[in-house]
Motif scaffolding. Structure first.
Motif, PDB file in Angstrom:
ATOM      1  N   GLU A  90       0.832  -1.208   0.000  1.00 11.57           N
ATOM      2  CA  GLU A  90       0.000   0.000   0.000  1.00 11.57           C
ATOM      3  C   GLU A  90       0.866   1.259   0.000  1.00 11.57           C
ATOM      4  O   GLU A  90       0.529   2.254  -0.658  1.00 11.57           O
ATOM      5  CB  GLU A  90      -0.952  -0.012   1.189  1.00 11.57           C
ATOM      6  CG  GLU A  90      -2.074  -1.030   1.027  1.00 11.57           C
ATOM      7  CD  GLU A  90      -3.022  -1.046   2.213  1.00 11.57           C
ATOM      8  OE1 GLU A  90      -2.669  -0.460   3.274  1.00 11.57           O
ATOM      9  OE2 GLU A  90      -4.098  -1.656   2.096  1.00 11.57           O
ATOM     10  N   ALA A  91       1.969   1.232   0.725  1.00 13.77           N
ATOM     11  CA  ALA A  91       2.880   2.375   0.709  1.00 13.77           C
ATOM     12  C   ALA A  91       3.422   2.588  -0.708  1.00 13.77           C
ATOM     13  O   ALA A  91       3.447   3.710  -1.226  1.00 13.77           O
ATOM     14  CB  ALA A  91       4.026   2.164   1.700  1.00 13.77           C
ATOM     15  N   LEU A  92       3.837   1.499  -1.348  1.00  9.71           N
ATOM     16  CA  LEU A  92       4.347   1.601  -2.716  1.00  9.71           C
ATOM     17  C   LEU A  92       3.253   2.056  -3.682  1.00  9.71           C
ATOM     18  O   LEU A  92       3.513   2.833  -4.605  1.00  9.71           O
ATOM     19  CB  LEU A  92       4.913   0.249  -3.153  1.00  9.71           C
ATOM     20  CG  LEU A  92       6.230  -0.154  -2.487  1.00  9.71           C
ATOM     21  CD1 LEU A  92       6.554  -1.619  -2.773  1.00  9.71           C
ATOM     22  CD2 LEU A  92       7.375   0.741  -2.965  1.00  9.71           C
ATOM     23  N   GLN A  93       2.040   1.598  -3.449  1.00  9.65           N
ATOM     24  CA  GLN A  93       0.910   2.009  -4.287  1.00  9.65           C
ATOM     25  C   GLN A  93       0.768   3.525  -4.295  1.00  9.65           C
ATOM     26  O   GLN A  93       0.631   4.148  -5.359  1.00  9.65           O
ATOM     27  CB  GLN A  93      -0.370   1.371  -3.746  1.00  9.65           C
ATOM     28  CG  GLN A  93      -1.674   1.954  -4.270  1.00  9.65           C
ATOM     29  CD  GLN A  93      -2.859   1.398  -3.507  1.00  9.65           C
ATOM     30  OE1 GLN A  93      -3.179   0.216  -3.624  1.00  9.65           O
ATOM     31  NE2 GLN A  93      -3.511   2.233  -2.718  1.00  9.65           N
ATOM     32  N   TRP A  94       0.834   4.128  -3.108  1.00  8.71           N
ATOM     33  CA  TRP A  94       0.695   5.589  -3.021  1.00  8.71           C
ATOM     34  C   TRP A  94       1.924   6.312  -3.565  1.00  8.71           C
ATOM     35  O   TRP A  94       1.825   7.415  -4.103  1.00  8.71           O
ATOM     36  CB  TRP A  94       0.411   6.003  -1.579  1.00  8.71           C
ATOM     37  CG  TRP A  94      -1.014   5.741  -1.193  1.00  8.71           C
ATOM     38  CD1 TRP A  94      -1.480   4.779  -0.352  1.00  8.71           C
ATOM     39  CD2 TRP A  94      -2.161   6.455  -1.655  1.00  8.71           C
ATOM     40  NE1 TRP A  94      -2.840   4.843  -0.263  1.00  8.71           N
ATOM     41  CE2 TRP A  94      -3.297   5.872  -1.044  1.00  8.71           C
ATOM     42  CE3 TRP A  94      -2.351   7.545  -2.517  1.00  8.71           C
ATOM     43  CZ2 TRP A  94      -4.597   6.339  -1.276  1.00  8.71           C
ATOM     44  CZ3 TRP A  94      -3.637   8.006  -2.752  1.00  8.71           C
ATOM     45  CH2 TRP A  94      -4.733   7.404  -2.146  1.00  8.71           C
ATOM     46  N   MET A  95       3.082   5.695  -3.471  1.00 12.74           N
ATOM     47  CA  MET A  95       4.287   6.314  -4.041  1.00 12.74           C
ATOM     48  C   MET A  95       4.224   6.296  -5.573  1.00 12.74           C
ATOM     49  O   MET A  95       4.644   7.249  -6.232  1.00 12.74           O
ATOM     50  CB  MET A  95       5.534   5.598  -3.527  1.00 12.74           C
ATOM     51  CG  MET A  95       5.739   5.782  -2.025  1.00 12.74           C
ATOM     52  SD  MET A  95       7.075   4.778  -1.326  1.00 12.74           S
ATOM     53  CE  MET A  95       8.492   5.808  -1.734  1.00 12.74           C
ATOM     54  N   PHE A  96       3.675   5.220  -6.140  1.00 13.06           N
ATOM     55  CA  PHE A  96       3.471   5.194  -7.587  1.00 13.06           C
ATOM     56  C   PHE A  96       2.431   6.240  -7.991  1.00 13.06           C
ATOM     57  O   PHE A  96       2.586   6.931  -9.003  1.00 13.06           O
ATOM     58  CB  PHE A  96       3.015   3.803  -8.041  1.00 13.06           C
ATOM     59  CG  PHE A  96       4.030   2.713  -7.830  1.00 13.06           C
ATOM     60  CD1 PHE A  96       5.391   2.963  -7.958  1.00 13.06           C
ATOM     61  CD2 PHE A  96       3.628   1.426  -7.499  1.00 13.06           C
ATOM     62  CE1 PHE A  96       6.324   1.955  -7.764  1.00 13.06           C
ATOM     63  CE2 PHE A  96       4.555   0.417  -7.312  1.00 13.06           C
ATOM     64  CZ  PHE A  96       5.902   0.672  -7.437  1.00 13.06           C
ATOM     65  N   PHE A  97       1.367   6.355  -7.204  1.00 12.07           N
ATOM     66  CA  PHE A  97       0.337   7.360  -7.457  1.00 12.07           C
ATOM     67  C   PHE A  97       0.947   8.761  -7.466  1.00 12.07           C
ATOM     68  O   PHE A  97       0.640   9.590  -8.328  1.00 12.07           O
ATOM     69  CB  PHE A  97      -0.742   7.263  -6.377  1.00 12.07           C
ATOM     70  CG  PHE A  97      -1.746   8.389  -6.390  1.00 12.07           C
ATOM     71  CD1 PHE A  97      -2.851   8.341  -7.219  1.00 12.07           C
ATOM     72  CD2 PHE A  97      -1.572   9.507  -5.572  1.00 12.07           C
ATOM     73  CE1 PHE A  97      -3.773   9.391  -7.236  1.00 12.07           C
ATOM     74  CE2 PHE A  97      -2.472  10.545  -5.581  1.00 12.07           C
ATOM     75  CZ  PHE A  97      -3.584  10.489  -6.413  1.00 12.07           C
TER      76      PHE A  97
END
Length: 216
Positions: A90-97
């Motif tokens: 989830e942290a990586l998801q938001w960093m990609f976002f």
């Protein structure tokens, strides 16, 4: 000791300086003014062929580019990098976002409207798209923050640092955060973290700061 090549007024560079400050990690700071072409010199291009900052020297002739990759590198093994598998994803998801929805719009608007002399006139054709897409990204963040204090793992992580970098600059490039109360509250939470430093802070400004790493 790390050597960080960054530009003081760059949001991407600030993300890394903020993470290092929160973790109380010492580093040597090297200012690189991209507006003066300092990231396009032959010497710098041997370090980072893309000619961008930030750039972190992690060892002899070992350099790491891309702000969010650097964030993850320095944060692994600390509370800023979740260990749980889904929290990490989830942290990586938001960093990609942040990189595909926030930085290309609010980041671009900040660069041209706040840093480049005459940039508004040069980018009149792009401003409408930046505003529409930037507000769209802010609304996605607002919707998440209505029911979550942070973006992943129910605590401050590198995802928050990545998103904070340009979100806190939104009002410097025509974006109005009045309609985003959850974002405004989140900005205050990030700024209340032990060891937090503002964008204009330089490493020599404080000694022995409190830090996330110290558990302060």
């Amino acid at each position: 000791m790390y050597k960080l090549y960054s530009m003081q007024r760059s949001g991407n560079s600030y993300k890394v300086r903020l993470a290092l400050a929160l973790l109380n990690v010492p580093y040597e700071a090297v200012e690189v003014d991209i507006l003066r072409g300092e990231s396009r010199t032959p010497d710098f291009l041997t370090k980072n062929p893309s000619g961008q900052v930030p750039l972190l020297e992690v060892g002899d002739d070992r350099y790491l580019a891309e702000s969010n990759a650097i964030l993850w590198y320095v944060a692994v093994g600390t509370p800023l990098a979740p260990e749980n598998r889904i929290d990490r994803a989830e942290a990586l998801q938001w960093m990609f976002f942040e990189q595909h929805a926030l930085e290309p719009n609010i980041g671009a608007a900040y660069f041209w409207l706040s840093l480049v002399k005459g940039g508004r006139d040069l980018q009149t054709h792009a401003l409408e798209d930046w505003m529409e897409r930037g507000y769209g990204a802010l609304q996605v963040m607002e919707n998440h923050l209505k029911t979550n204090a942070y973006f992943a793992a129910r605590q401050l992580t590198v995802a928050d640092i990545a998103l904070y970098g340009y979100t806190h600059l939104a009002d410097r490039c025509d974006f109005d955060l009045v309609a985003f109360p959850a974002i405004r509250d989140w900005l205050k939470r990030v700024e209340a973290a032990p060891g937090f430093v503002a964008m204009d802070w330089r490493p020599a400004d404080i000694d022995n700061p409190a830090s996330i790493a110290a558990g302060a």
